[in-house]
Design a protein around this motif. Structure first.
Motif, short mmCIF file in Angstrom:
data_model
loop_
_atom_site.label_atom_id
_atom_site.label_comp_id
_atom_site.label_asym_id
_atom_site.label_seq_id
_atom_site.Cartn_x
_atom_site.Cartn_y
_atom_site.Cartn_z
N GLU A 101 -47.84 -26.69 -13.35
CA GLU A 101 -49.09 -27.09 -12.69
C GLU A 101 -48.81 -28.01 -11.49
N GLU B 209 -56.36 -29.44 -14.33
CA GLU B 209 -55.33 -28.80 -15.16
C GLU B 209 -54.16 -29.75 -15.43
N GLU C 210 -55.46 -18.41 -14.97
CA GLU C 210 -54.55 -18.23 -13.83
C GLU C 210 -54.75 -16.87 -13.17
N GLU D 241 -49.71 -17.71 -8.81
CA GLU D 241 -50.75 -17.68 -9.86
C GLU D 241 -50.42 -16.59 -10.88
N HIS E 29 -57.67 -17.21 -11.00
CA HIS E 29 -57.32 -17.89 -9.74
C HIS E 29 -56.69 -16.89 -8.77
N GLN F 275 -56.77 -27.96 -9.90
CA GLN F 275 -55.40 -28.42 -10.18
C GLN F 275 -55.41 -29.83 -10.76
N ILE G 113 -47.77 -25.90 -8.65
CA ILE G 113 -48.92 -25.18 -8.05
C ILE G 113 -49.76 -26.16 -7.22
FE1 FEO Z 1 -53.96 -21.67 -10.91
FE2 FEO Z 1 -53.19 -23.96 -12.49
O1 FEO Z 1 -52.69 -22.85 -11.20
#
Ligand code: FEO
Length: 171
Positions: free
Chosen positions: A103, A139, A59, A26, A62, A136, A106
């Motif tokens: 993304e 995003e 981010e 992150e 997060h 996620q 992640i």
């Molecule tokens: Fe927090 Fe979009 O990764």
């Protein structure tokens, strides 16, 4: 009595290690978005720059969410080191492609964490991670919407694409 209290607060070590790795991811993500914002700023793409500044803050949020979760559950969160963030790009489209790749990576990492929680019957962390699973999905959808815009407006000047970026966040 003390031992029982301690046991209740202890987070599984394997899960904690994975969560600490997620903190790093992150943080890298936050930093990468900052570099993208800088490129956009230097190229006069104000809206895209604002978009990436916002992404970078999200981010970081997060990262802090996970950081706090580890510490609140008796583990130890480690402040991440961030190295080798890319600053050179050839185009705005390339930046958004890199953002989508980031993304997706992640998302995969969060899914691996959920899998691990299921394997170890760690329902608390799995429940905590549900928020990230949804985030996620949103995003990735956002980055895909931007890339669709490039396909639709390929023949238009870049500044018109830049003007449409803020509206995509609200869709
Ligand atoms: Fe927090 Fe979009 O990764």
């Amino acid at each position: 009595m003390k031992d029982i209290v301690r046991q209740k607060l202890s987070i599984n070590v394997e899960i904690m290690d994975m969560l600490n790795k997620q903190i790093e991811k992150e943080a890298v993500s936050s930093s990468a978005y900052l570099a993208m914002a800088s490129w956009c700023d230097h190229n006069g793409l104000e809206n895209s720059a604002a978009f990436f500044y916002e992404q970078s803050s999200e981010e970081r949020e997060h990262m802090l969410k996970i950081f706090k979760f580890i510490n609140d559950n008796g583990g130890t969160a480690y402040a991440p080191e961030v190295k080798s963030v890319m600053h050179e790009f050839n185009s705005l489209e390339e930046i958004f492609e890199a953002a989508l790749d980031q993304e997706i990576e992640i998302t995969q990492s969060i899914h691996s964490l959920v899998q691990k929680c299921r394997k170890l019957n760690d329902f608390t962390t799995e429940y905590f991670l549900q928020w990230f699973v949804n985030e996620q999905m949103e995003e990735e959808q956002l980055m895909r919407r931007v890339l669709e815009l490039f396909d639709l407006m390929r023949d238009e000047p870049l500044k018109y694409i830049d003007e449409r970026i803020p509206g995509l966040r609200e869709e």
